[in-house]
Enzyme design. Structure first.
Site, PDB file in Angstrom:
ATOM      1  NE  ARG A 168      36.480  49.568  32.219  1.00 26.21           N
ATOM      2  CZ  ARG A 168      36.085  49.820  33.462  1.00 26.21           C
ATOM      3  NH1 ARG A 168      36.598  49.134  34.465  1.00 26.21           N
ATOM      4  NH2 ARG A 168      35.187  50.744  33.717  1.00 26.21           N
ATOM      5  CD  GLU A 197      33.526  42.251  33.216  1.00 27.70           C
ATOM      6  OE1 GLU A 197      32.567  42.820  33.793  1.00 27.70           O
ATOM      7  OE2 GLU A 197      34.712  42.573  33.414  1.00 27.70           O
ATOM      8  CG  HIS A 214      34.028  44.102  36.926  1.00 25.68           C
ATOM      9  ND1 HIS A 214      33.926  44.531  35.636  1.00 25.68           N
ATOM     10  CD2 HIS A 214      34.503  45.168  37.629  1.00 25.68           C
ATOM     11  CE1 HIS A 214      34.312  45.803  35.548  1.00 25.68           C
ATOM     12  NE2 HIS A 214      34.665  46.208  36.750  1.00 25.68           N
TER      13      HIS A 214
END
Length: 258
Positions: A168, A197, A214
């Site tokens: 994370r 993001e 990601h």
């Protein structure tokens, strides 16, 4: 007020207020096993790319620059894994085949069996920061782990060490990481997750930081498995059947103790 059930596609629970959901009687399922293999493989890929300058060599070649960078073998490195849950153990299994010089582990729940199986050793977080050439993070995000890697921790690392984060984003303080990379306090970083993001921050300006958007769980099989499992839970809920992937009580207790 009508919300009764949440089926989370993935393993991270930091985006859900578990205690408020519990208070309102909202049941929550997730898919913790599905993304593990894909995230673990990406982690190893990021480590290898940083150690052998694969990403920078590719960039140079596309710019018609023929430059041979001398990197390091994973087999000559001390590697530290912070977090030995589902994904951490998957990474450990893959990592073991590269026969690193030493493997160090850190987790609030130590497993002697895991350490023995992979010839690894549980040590303190500081021991990993100070002695490892490669450090990889595999821990959940909560108030105890938010900005766990800050300026102080980064300054404990070796000047040529690399840090990898596929867990994370907020576990590493991005501002502190940017400064450490810019001033060459550490050798490099590979980051797949971010505070916000899509990411457009300062890490995009430093060449010794490998960035991916990601994509940890983004393999065809793992992504499909995550989505199918989440939908299956929704169907079970509507049919009144027993849910198979409910978030365990330990996750709620963790937040109650924070």
């Amino acid at each position: 007020k009508k919300l009764k059930f949440i089926s989370r596609v993935g393993v991270g629970l930091d985006s859900i207020n578990l205690l408020e959901a519990k208070k309102r009687g909202i049941e929550i399922s997730y898919t913790p096993e599905a993304p593990s293999a894909a995230v673990a493989e990406l982690t190893i890929g990021l480590i290898l790319s940083q150690l052998r300058y694969i990403h920078t060599s590719d960039k140079n070649m596309h710019n018609r620059i023929w430059r041979k960078n001398t990197g390091r073998r994973l087999g000559e490195c001390n590697v530290g894994l912070i977090g030995t849950g589902r994904i951490g153990r998957e990474v450990l299994a893959l990592l073991h085949s590269f026969r690193p010089n030493k493997i160090f582990l850190n987790d609030i729940n130590e497993s002697g069996d895991i350490a023995k199986k992979y010839n690894a050793k549980y040590v303190s977080k500081d021991d990993i920061l100070e002695n490892c050439d490669v450090i990889s993070l595999h821990i959940p995000l909560d108030s105890n782990t938010s900005h766990m890697i800050n300026e102080e921790e980064l300054h404990k690392m070796k000047s040529d060490a690399i840090i990898v984060n596929t867990s994370r984003g907020s576990i590493i303080n991005e501002k502190a990481l940017y400064e450490a990379l810019k001033t060459k306090k550490i050798g490099g970083a590979a980051i797949d997750v971010y505070d916000k993001e899509p990411y457009e921050g300062k890490l995009t300006y430093v060449d010794n930081c490998l960035l991916t958007p990601h994509i940890g769980p983004m393999s065809m099989d793992c992504r499909s498995k995550m989505e199918v499992e989440a939908v299956q839970e929704v169907i079970r809920y509507y049919k009144g059947e027993n849910l198979q992937r409910l978030v365990p009580d330990s996750e709620y207790k963790l937040r109650e103790n924070i």
